[in-house]
Scaffold this motif. Structure first.
Motif, PDB file in Angstrom:
ATOM      1  N   TYR A 264      16.602   0.669  -3.640  1.00  0.00           N
ATOM      2  CA  TYR A 264      17.160  -0.501  -2.963  1.00  0.00           C
ATOM      3  C   TYR A 264      18.473  -0.937  -3.628  1.00  0.00           C
ATOM      4  O   TYR A 264      19.476  -1.179  -2.951  1.00  0.00           O
ATOM      5  CB  TYR A 264      16.146  -1.641  -2.983  1.00  0.00           C
ATOM      6  CG  TYR A 264      16.626  -2.895  -2.282  1.00  0.00           C
ATOM      7  CD1 TYR A 264      16.384  -3.073  -0.911  1.00  0.00           C
ATOM      8  CD2 TYR A 264      17.327  -3.884  -2.955  1.00  0.00           C
ATOM      9  CE1 TYR A 264      16.831  -4.213  -0.253  1.00  0.00           C
ATOM     10  CE2 TYR A 264      17.773  -5.020  -2.307  1.00  0.00           C
ATOM     11  CZ  TYR A 264      17.526  -5.190  -0.961  1.00  0.00           C
ATOM     12  OH  TYR A 264      17.970  -6.328  -0.309  1.00  0.00           O
TER      13      TYR A 264
ATOM     14  N   TYR B 279      14.110  -4.413   6.886  1.00  0.00           N
ATOM     15  CA  TYR B 279      13.521  -5.726   7.083  1.00  0.00           C
ATOM     16  C   TYR B 279      12.725  -5.758   8.394  1.00  0.00           C
ATOM     17  O   TYR B 279      13.176  -5.256   9.439  1.00  0.00           O
ATOM     18  CB  TYR B 279      14.602  -6.791   7.085  1.00  0.00           C
ATOM     19  CG  TYR B 279      15.196  -7.015   5.679  1.00  0.00           C
ATOM     20  CD1 TYR B 279      14.685  -8.006   4.851  1.00  0.00           C
ATOM     21  CD2 TYR B 279      16.237  -6.221   5.226  1.00  0.00           C
ATOM     22  CE1 TYR B 279      15.219  -8.202   3.583  1.00  0.00           C
ATOM     23  CE2 TYR B 279      16.771  -6.410   3.955  1.00  0.00           C
ATOM     24  CZ  TYR B 279      16.251  -7.411   3.137  1.00  0.00           C
ATOM     25  OH  TYR B 279      16.767  -7.598   1.883  1.00  0.00           O
TER      26      TYR B 279
ATOM     27  N   PHE C  15      10.235  -9.715  -3.773  1.00  0.00           N
ATOM     28  CA  PHE C  15      10.056  -8.980  -2.510  1.00  0.00           C
ATOM     29  C   PHE C  15       8.560  -8.955  -2.159  1.00  0.00           C
ATOM     30  O   PHE C  15       7.706  -8.800  -3.051  1.00  0.00           O
ATOM     31  CB  PHE C  15      10.537  -7.530  -2.632  1.00  0.00           C
ATOM     32  CG  PHE C  15      12.013  -7.378  -2.902  1.00  0.00           C
ATOM     33  CD1 PHE C  15      12.915  -7.383  -1.857  1.00  0.00           C
ATOM     34  CD2 PHE C  15      12.489  -7.206  -4.201  1.00  0.00           C
ATOM     35  CE1 PHE C  15      14.271  -7.210  -2.088  1.00  0.00           C
ATOM     36  CE2 PHE C  15      13.837  -7.044  -4.442  1.00  0.00           C
ATOM     37  CZ  PHE C  15      14.729  -7.047  -3.384  1.00  0.00           C
TER      38      PHE C  15
ATOM     39  N   LEU D 125       6.346  -6.528   0.175  1.00  0.00           N
ATOM     40  CA  LEU D 125       6.429  -5.259   0.896  1.00  0.00           C
ATOM     41  C   LEU D 125       5.095  -4.929   1.559  1.00  0.00           C
ATOM     42  O   LEU D 125       4.027  -5.276   1.065  1.00  0.00           O
ATOM     43  CB  LEU D 125       6.805  -4.123  -0.060  1.00  0.00           C
ATOM     44  CG  LEU D 125       8.060  -4.271  -0.919  1.00  0.00           C
ATOM     45  CD1 LEU D 125       8.260  -3.013  -1.755  1.00  0.00           C
ATOM     46  CD2 LEU D 125       9.280  -4.559  -0.069  1.00  0.00           C
TER      47      LEU D 125
ATOM     48  N   ILE E 246      10.246  -4.753   4.397  1.00  0.00           N
ATOM     49  CA  ILE E 246      10.335  -6.006   3.641  1.00  0.00           C
ATOM     50  C   ILE E 246       9.939  -7.149   4.557  1.00  0.00           C
ATOM     51  O   ILE E 246      10.577  -7.378   5.593  1.00  0.00           O
ATOM     52  CB  ILE E 246      11.766  -6.212   3.091  1.00  0.00           C
ATOM     53  CG1 ILE E 246      12.171  -5.027   2.193  1.00  0.00           C
ATOM     54  CG2 ILE E 246      11.858  -7.507   2.299  1.00  0.00           C
ATOM     55  CD1 ILE E 246      13.615  -5.082   1.723  1.00  0.00           C
TER      56      ILE E 246
ATOM     57  N   ASP F 195      12.159 -11.847   1.265  1.00  0.00           N
ATOM     58  CA  ASP F 195      13.128 -11.546   0.204  1.00  0.00           C
ATOM     59  C   ASP F 195      13.729 -12.867  -0.265  1.00  0.00           C
ATOM     60  O   ASP F 195      14.436 -13.536   0.505  1.00  0.00           O
ATOM     61  CB  ASP F 195      14.206 -10.592   0.731  1.00  0.00           C
ATOM     62  CG  ASP F 195      15.217 -10.200  -0.342  1.00  0.00           C
ATOM     63  OD1 ASP F 195      15.044 -10.622  -1.504  1.00  0.00           O
ATOM     64  OD2 ASP F 195      16.166  -9.465  -0.011  1.00  0.00           O
TER      65      ASP F 195
END
Length: 623
Positions: free
Chosen positions: A438, A453, A570, A572, A590, A593
């Protein structure tokens, strides 16, 4: 002179008439020949007669001066002149013996103090008259051998410079020889030899030096000092202190045991009263600490238990000469007040202290008795010694409220830091893989990150950058930047809720991949150096809603700018086969964030504290 005038007339008396001159007889009158012979004789023997010649001339003619001068000249007649007056012949010869002129200076009254030098005209105050070359006596050069052992192999070159430094004298060895781990140093000054022997037991590197005279006959011949002979000579106070410290030193565990010094046979035999003893000299404690610092520079643990100390003033130089002490025992003394510890608890003193024993002192016992617990006592001790980990053999544990009371800066945390925390190996592997990929794209190509996202993902930025001086922007340039809206600052995007109304609570939240992708591209440029593992700490664990990753670290906007600190969290979840993330080669999507950017605070908070040890004093017998 008239009888009615003068001083005598003032007092009503008449001036005495002058006495008539005596009439010389015929036999008393000398002829010219006799006078000439006497003058020649006096001139011939002028050096031998010295004062006799001047006495002879006085009888012929007076040079004035009154009765005082006549009396002094009469008293100056020598033995030679008196002998001749009695009809004896005496020959006077000059002495050939040269007596050197020695100036021994003035001795100041009042004991064994230093001599006070008077002013002399021979080159300045306190200097003696220089002796002539004929009077200088050349002494034969003395050679005294000193045997030195105990140094590590490979450190031989530093032994002599170390001895010169510790002796505090300027000298050079006449000869240095090495043989099977021993060094023979030859000096030509008995004083230097005695000083070197006194350095026996000093720590050089990690070893304890053993220094002694090589030849006992030379040792006895070179000493008027009490050091060389142990049987018939009296040791000095400093030597006795050195022997005492050597008997109390344990080099293997770096422990200096100064418990119950009043009962020590070495000090009792010499009559030295240690700190805490009734009538102890104020100079004994500082002298012991100074010698300990010179002899054992790597002391880690020291104990002053059972010394009847009412305060630590007599041992306060401990912080100066042994500043790296980690474990200190003041157990079973007479300390009653916190102020009695101030000599050791000032700012910057004993900054490496981790364990302190105060049990058995009235201070601790009275605090617990009055309050029913030791909480106030612990807070006061930690306030004075902030680095403490163990107090009275127990770990120091403070609540958040106590921490706020003791340390307003929050230097002490209720829980220890951990380097990285993962609940299992799967979480660890996924977190490391995601972060490395990332941030590589975040620093170089943010546009591709929009695919990661979820359609309902939320991104937000919180900024707390206050200390950095912001470059002033002209109003015209600022308006232009607002109009094109190409770039954003951390402050402009921040959604800090402080001071905002309820209608603005949702402002600053970016929802959806398109908005998040655009916002990421407008953020300032960043440089993350993930190779510096000491600047980052990662936590990852599985939760009911997905994998939660927390990253704490730092970044730069440009190479030339100072760094900023940040926290980023984050959330996930695994990517579905038909998701844009999976199509782009990412097995994650994601969901959330959150980024917090703040002024740089370093990486001290990431470093875990050392494991809390058990009391070091528990393993020492008799402590």
């Amino acid at each position: 002179m008239s009888e009615n005038k003068g001083l005598f007339a003032m007092f009503g008396a008449a001036a005495p008439s002058p006495a008539p001159a005596p009439i010389k007889k015929a036999e008393d009158i000398k002829t010219k020949e006799e006078l000439a012979r006497e003058a020649a004789y006096a001139l011939k023997h002028k050096k031998q007669l010295n004062g006799a010649a001047s006495a002879a001339t006085t009888t012929n003619g007076s040079s004035g001066g009154g009765a005082w001068k006549i009396a002094s000249k009469r008293g100056s007649r020598g033995l030679a002149l008196k002998a001749r007056a009695m009809g004896k012949n005496v020959t006077v010869t000059e002495s050939k013996t040269i007596v050197p002129d020695v100036d021994d200076g003035d001795v100041a009254m009042g004991g064994m103090g230093k001599k006070k030098k008077r002013f002399t005209p021979y080159g300045g105050r306190g200097r003696t008259k220089p002796a002539t070359q004929a009077l200088q006596i050349q002494k034969p050069e003395e050679r005294i051998d000193i045997l030195i052992a105990g140094f590590e192999s490979g450190t031989e070159a530093g032994v002599v410079p170390f001895l010169i430094q510790k002796s505090k004298k300027k000298w050079e060895p006449v000869d240095v020889k090495l043989d099977q781990g021993q060094m023979l140093v030859t000096v030509n000054d008995p004083l230097i030899a005695r000083i070197l022997v006194r350095l026996d037991g000093y720590i050089f590197g990690a070893q304890q030096l053993r220094i002694r005279f090589f030849d006992p006959t030379l040792a006895a011949a070179s000493t008027a000092s009490p050091v060389a002979s142990e049987g018939n000579k009296k040791l000095s106070t400093i030597d006795i202190m050195r022997n005492f410290l050597k008997s109390r030193w344990n080099g293997e565990i770096k422990f200096l045991n100064l418990d119950d010094m009043s009962a020590d046979p070495i000090l009792k035999k010499s009559g030295i009263k240690p700190p805490g003893a009734p009538g102890a000299s104020a100079s004994v404690g500082p002298a012991l600490m100074k010698l300990a610092g010179e002899m054992f520079s790597d002391v880690v643990t020291i104990s002053f238990a059972r010394n009847h100390l009412k305060n630590v003033q007599q041992i306060s130089t401990l912080a100066q000469y042994l500043p790296n002490i980690q474990n200190l025992s003041l157990q079973d003394n007479l300390i009653k007040e916190y102020d009695h510890l101030e000599a050791l608890s000032g700012t910057g003193k004993l900054k490496y202290l981790r364990e302190l024993l105060m049990a058995g002192n009235p201070l601790r016992e009275n605090e617990i008795k009055q309050r029913g617990n030791d909480r106030a006592y612990i807070r006061q001790m930690v306030k004075r010694f902030p680095s403490l980990v163990l107090l009275d053999s127990c770990p120091v544990q403070l609540s958040e409220q106590e921490i706020a009371t003791v340390h307003k800066t929050g230097r002490v945390l209720p829980l220890d830091n951990k380097p990285n925390l993962f609940d299992n190996e799967v979480s660890q592997a996924a977190a490391i893989d995601f972060i490395s990929k990332y941030y590589q794209q975040f620093d170089t190509n943010r546009a591709v990150l929009a695919a990661l996202y979820d359609s309902n993902a939320i991104f937000s930025v919180t900024s707390n950058v206050k200390l950095r001086a912001q470059q002033k922007i002209r109003r015209k340039d600022k308006k232009k930047m607002m109009d094109d809206e190409e770039k954003l600052t951390w402050a402009a995007l921040s959604r800090n809720l402080m001071g905002k109304s309820k209608r603005q609570e949702g402002k600053g939240l970016m929802v959806g991949p398109e908005v998040i992708g655009t916002t990421l591209c407008r953020l300032p440029t960043t440089i993350h150096d993930l190779q510096k593992v000491e600047d980052f700490v990662v936590d990852a664990h599985q939760s009911p809603v997905g994998l939660l990753i927390s990253l704490h670290g730092e970044f730069k906007e440009e190479e030339s700018t100072p760094p900023l600190s940040y926290d980023r969290t984050f959330l996930l979840r695994p990517a579905t086969p038909d998701s844009p993330a999976m199509a782009s080669g990412w097995p994650y999507i994601i969901m959330n964030d959150m980024l917090c950017v703040r002024d740089y605070i370093g990486n001290q908070g990431f470093k875990p504290q050392a494991a809390v040890p058990t009391s070091i004093f528990a393993s020492y017998p008799g402590v």
